[in-house]
Design an enzyme around this catalytic site. Structure first.
Site, PDB file in Angstrom:
ATOM      1  N   CYS A 124       8.268   1.117  -6.494  1.00  0.00           N
ATOM      2  CA  CYS A 124       7.110   1.646  -5.770  1.00  0.00           C
ATOM      3  C   CYS A 124       6.195   2.401  -6.743  1.00  0.00           C
ATOM      4  O   CYS A 124       6.086   2.044  -7.924  1.00  0.00           O
ATOM      5  CB  CYS A 124       7.565   2.519  -4.605  1.00  0.00           C
ATOM      6  N   ASP A 193      10.863  10.393  -0.675  1.00  0.00           N
ATOM      7  CA  ASP A 193      10.047  10.832   0.464  1.00  0.00           C
ATOM      8  C   ASP A 193      10.737  11.965   1.210  1.00  0.00           C
ATOM      9  O   ASP A 193      10.078  12.873   1.715  1.00  0.00           O
ATOM     10  CB  ASP A 193       9.762   9.656   1.399  1.00  0.00           C
TER      11      ASP A 193
HETATM   12  C1  RUB Z   1       5.645   5.976  -1.556  1.00  0.00           C
HETATM   13  C2  RUB Z   1       7.054   6.196  -2.011  1.00  0.00           C
HETATM   14  C3  RUB Z   1       7.255   7.063  -3.224  1.00  0.00           C
HETATM   15  C4  RUB Z   1       7.514   8.508  -2.773  1.00  0.00           C
HETATM   16  C5  RUB Z   1       7.463   9.494  -3.932  1.00  0.00           C
HETATM   17  O1  RUB Z   1       5.571   5.373  -0.280  1.00  0.00           O
HETATM   18  O2  RUB Z   1       8.010   5.765  -1.392  1.00  0.00           O
HETATM   19  O3  RUB Z   1       8.374   6.633  -3.960  1.00  0.00           O
HETATM   20  O4  RUB Z   1       6.538   8.872  -1.812  1.00  0.00           O
HETATM   21  O5  RUB Z   1       6.186   9.477  -4.496  1.00  0.00           O
HETATM   22  P1  RUB Z   1       4.123   5.098   0.376  1.00  0.00           P
HETATM   23  P2  RUB Z   1       5.607  10.758  -5.290  1.00  0.00           P
HETATM   24  O6  RUB Z   1       3.318   4.320  -0.609  1.00  0.00           O
HETATM   25  O7  RUB Z   1       4.443   4.310   1.628  1.00  0.00           O
HETATM   26  O8  RUB Z   1       3.500   6.441   0.708  1.00  0.00           O
HETATM   27  O9  RUB Z   1       6.613  11.044  -6.370  1.00  0.00           O
HETATM   28  O10 RUB Z   1       4.279  10.287  -5.816  1.00  0.00           O
HETATM   29  O11 RUB Z   1       5.484  11.860  -4.307  1.00  0.00           O
END
Ligand code: RUB
Length: 308
Positions: A124, A193
């Site tokens: 992701c 998340d």
């Molecule tokens: C994003 C996702 C990321 C976490 C952590 O999901 O799963 O791995 O949110 O991201 P989506 P960060 O695109 O559905 O929001 O480290 O940038 O907070």
């Protein structure tokens, strides 16, 4: 209220996405909304802040960073509206500053676990995970990254762009290549998340298959997560809700209409059990998943547990 609704819409439609960015945007939106309320009575002010908080929190259900950021921002003790506004503004500024500093700290702590020559798999688009990768690279370690596409929204394309801009050698794979590619990987670094009190990780759908493949291949899994991504209400037994998104993200709706016997499932997140996680890299240090309760208690505060 217009600007707040605008931010809420951007979070809902994923123009603003990723647990950290969502948290910072929601805190800023609540701060700016509070600033417009100085003419209200104490009672009206309280109602408006609660309503604004509800609107923000209901935009997406899974990332606990969102309700945590809103709860930390909306606190005030004064009965004087202007003083209450000043408290909310100060809470928000404190939260946003610490969120930015957290990424730097996570980068520094996490980079210690990366050796020269490592091949890192990520999934992701996580700013916390990327902070670790970039910090290690800046330290002169000759690393490379295998990044998943992350269907259906393809956030992996944001990741490869960021890594390319930083000059980090990167290979893009489709999600189903994870197990085959794992033999070339030294460690997995992903974001979060939500992290439950038992240390289970909720992150982008497919994270658990990376972790399972890594466990099978005896490769370490690091989770990069600010302390505000730990979920206080899981102490009360509350489950983390997994967001179900539209089938339109997966298949052309006209094609689906032609097949009355077919339905589509599109959960946006999955759960990785703590057994598959070696270390959670936070802004206050690196912990095994079994220490999630301590992180919630010591660094986030049990007063965030909603006893209602
Ligand atoms: C994003 C996702 C990321 C976490 C952590 O999901 O799963 O791995 O949110 O991201 P989506 P960060 O695109 O559905 O929001 O480290 O940038 O907070």
């Amino acid at each position: 209220m217009h600007d707040l609704m605008d931010t809420a819409e951007k979070i809902r439609t994923m123009e603003i996405r990723g647990a950290g960015r969502i948290a910072v945007a929601a805190s800023a939106a609540l701060r700016d909304h509070a600033r417009t309320l100085s003419s209200l009575s104490t009672e009206e002010f309280k109602k408006s802040i609660s309503e604004a908080a509800r609107i923000l929190v209901e935009t997406r259900p899974t990332a606990v960073s969102l309700p945590n950021a809103v709860a930390l921002t909306k606190r005030y003790s004064s009965q004087d509206v202007n003083e209450a506004i000043a408290e909310i503004v100060s809470n928000s500024e404190k939260f946003i500053k610490s969120a930015n500093e957290a990424l730097e700290k996570i980068g520094r702590v996490g980079a210690r676990r990366i050796r020269d020559g490592d091949v890192i798999m990520t999934h992701c688009n996580s700013h916390a995970a990327i902070a670790i990768i970039k910090t290690a690279f800046k330290q002169g370690k000759k690393i490379s990254v295998i990044a998943t596409e992350s269907r259906p929204r393809k956030q992996g394309l944001i990741t490869i762009r960021e890594l390319d801009d930083a000059g980090i050698p990167t290979t893009l794979i489709v999600d189903s290549t994870v197990r085959l590619a794992m033999k070339d990987v030294d460690l997995v670094v992903v974001g979060a998340d939500s992290i439950a009190v038992n240390g289970a990780l909720v992150n982008k759908i497919g994270t658990s298959q990376l972790a399972l493949a890594a466990w099978e291949a005896r490769k370490n899994v690091l989770v990069a997560a600010e302390t505000y991504k730990f979920s206080p209400n899981t102490i009360l037994g509350q489950m983390v809700e997994i967001e179900d998104r539209s089938s339109d993200e997966v298949i052309d709706p006209n094609m689906l209409k032609e097949m009355p016997n077919v339905k589509v499932r599109n959960p946006a997140f999955d759960i990785t059990p703590p057994e598959y996680i070696d270390l959670i890299i936070t802004d206050v240090g690196a912990f095994p998943p079994a220490m999630a309760y301590i992180v919630i208690k010591e660094y986030l505060g049990l007063d965030l547990v909603d006893l209602k």
